[in-house]
Design a protein around this motif. Structure first.
Motif, PDB file in Angstrom:
ATOM      1  N   TRP A 199      -9.327  -1.637  49.897  1.00  0.00           N
ATOM      2  CA  TRP A 199     -10.302  -1.278  48.544  1.00  0.00           C
ATOM      3  C   TRP A 199      -9.479  -1.784  47.748  1.00  0.00           C
ATOM      4  O   TRP A 199     -10.103  -2.685  46.424  1.00  0.00           O
ATOM      5  N   LEU A 200      -8.544  -2.325  47.513  1.00  0.00           N
ATOM      6  CA  LEU A 200      -7.262  -2.571  46.061  1.00  0.00           C
ATOM      7  C   LEU A 200      -8.074  -4.025  46.039  1.00  0.00           C
ATOM      8  O   LEU A 200      -7.449  -4.922  44.956  1.00  0.00           O
ATOM      9  N   MET A 201      -7.820  -4.056  47.148  1.00  0.00           N
ATOM     10  CA  MET A 201      -7.893  -5.398  48.176  1.00  0.00           C
ATOM     11  C   MET A 201      -9.164  -6.309  47.291  1.00  0.00           C
ATOM     12  O   MET A 201      -9.073  -7.774  46.955  1.00  0.00           O
ATOM     13  N   GLY A 202     -10.168  -5.413  47.386  1.00  0.00           N
ATOM     14  CA  GLY A 202     -11.367  -5.847  47.111  1.00  0.00           C
ATOM     15  C   GLY A 202     -11.518  -5.597  45.889  1.00  0.00           C
ATOM     16  O   GLY A 202     -12.665  -6.719  44.841  1.00  0.00           O
ATOM     17  N   GLU A 203     -10.650  -5.076  45.122  1.00  0.00           N
ATOM     18  CA  GLU A 203     -10.715  -5.133  43.769  1.00  0.00           C
ATOM     19  C   GLU A 203     -10.378  -6.585  42.731  1.00  0.00           C
ATOM     20  O   GLU A 203     -10.480  -6.767  41.992  1.00  0.00           O
ATOM     21  N   TYR A 204      -9.327  -7.186  43.721  1.00  0.00           N
ATOM     22  CA  TYR A 204      -8.497  -7.703  42.951  1.00  0.00           C
ATOM     23  C   TYR A 204      -9.778  -9.053  43.482  1.00  0.00           C
ATOM     24  O   TYR A 204      -9.723 -10.064  42.577  1.00  0.00           O
TER      25      TYR A 204
END
Length: 327
Positions: A287-292
């Motif tokens: 999820w965090l990777m996708g946000e970035y």
């Protein structure tokens, strides 16, 4: 007419001060300074009588607009239920949020009472226990909250599948083998989570990594930053703290154990939810990777390039913590 359409503009401080004065009945004049620019713009606002507030101007994100209507309703419910949170301040019209126009479009804004207290200590198990206790109290209160009309559900589509698509579509991960590894890990993780028969559903804080809190004089963790919350898996809400203690080279399982002890002092954790939390660490990281990845055009590929190296962490976590479960 603008020659270039902005992705993300930053208002002048004077404009923020005027906006707050126009919409909120604070003792004027109000003075502001920016605390953070990034996923949202966050400002410290000082009224002339010394009262301190935090003003948040939501970013326009890939997921869509901020769900401030449900977020502020939930915060009000929590405050009325005795849970320690930063409650929203009503506008002059009595609403709990307001919308402003920026060059890139509408942005949602909320004013909060500033929280007194210190930042949690990264190695203080008492602070970890306090975070676990407040999250448990939050989940207790969530049982009597109806998030009717919530814009987002913290399910696997929202937390895993769409973020993975953003990673693959962003061009940040150029190696096809790495993209294939990420897709395989996500598929196995989703299958493992879906195999649990009785995962609990709640209204999640969504970002309880241990530092969206202040520790007050009573030793309580007072929560803020519910921007990523919504109805979702309770196991995911637990997993964010575990992820924060074990990702990016960290290995502090003692803090996770203290967090769980604090939570269990208030309410039990089912075996399925506890086991699933370890799988959800992978979900949280993707999820965090996708946000970035979704910010690549705004922040630049160099800034988000770390995403391409994270398959190693995910593979290691899957092998050591989900298959063998060493702790």
């Amino acid at each position: 007419m603008l020659d270039f359409d902005p992705l993300y503009s930053t208002p002048q401080i004077a404009a923020i001060e005027q906006f707050i004065h126009r919409h909120y009945p604070l003792a004027g004049p109000v003075s502001c300074r920016m605390l953070q620019r990034g996923l949202n713009d966050v400002y410290l606002a000082l009224a002339s009588n010394g009262e301190r507030y935090v003003f948040r101007l939501s970013h326009r994100r890939a997921r869509g607009p901020a769900d401030v209507r449900i977020e502020t309703a939930f915060l009000t419910h929590l405050a009325q239920s005795g849970v320690s949170v930063a409650a929203p301040i009503p506008t002059r019209e009595g609403t709990l949020f307001v919308e402003g126009q920026a060059p890139e479009g509408a942005r949602q804004a909320v004013l909060f009472q500033a929280i007194e207290g210190r930042k949690p200590d990264t190695a203080d198990v008492g602070d970890a226990q306090a975070n676990g206790k407040t999250l448990a109290l939050l989940h207790n209160a969530a049982e009597t909250f109806q998030p009717d009309g919530a814009l987002y559900r913290l399910d696997l589509e929202h937390l895993l599948h769409r973020p993975l698509a953003r990673i693959c579509d962003s061009g940040v991960v150029e190696d096809a083998d790495v993209r294939s590894d990420l897709e395989d890990i996500a598929t196995r993780t989703a299958k493992a989570i879906e195999a649990f028969a009785n995962l609990s559903w709640t209204y999640c804080h969504g970002d309880c990594h241990g530092f969206n809190a202040r520790i007050n004089d009573a030793g309580e963790a007072v929560f803020f930053d519910f921007d990523d919350g919504g109805p979702g898996y309770l196991a995911y809400d637990l997993s964010v703290f575990l992820w924060a203690q074990t990702s990016f080279g960290r290995r502090s399982t003692a803090m996770w154990n203290a967090f769980v002890d604090g939570y269990r002092a208030v309410r039990p954790i089912t075996p399925d939810d506890f086991e699933a939390a370890h799988r959800f660490v992978i979900v949280r990281h993707i999820w965090l990777m996708g946000e970035y990845a979704s910010r690549a055009q705004e922040w630049g590929s160099e800034t988000v390039g770390w995403i391409a190296r994270e398959a190693n962490f995910l593979r290691q976590w899957e092998t050591e913590r989900c298959v063998e479960r060493l702790f």
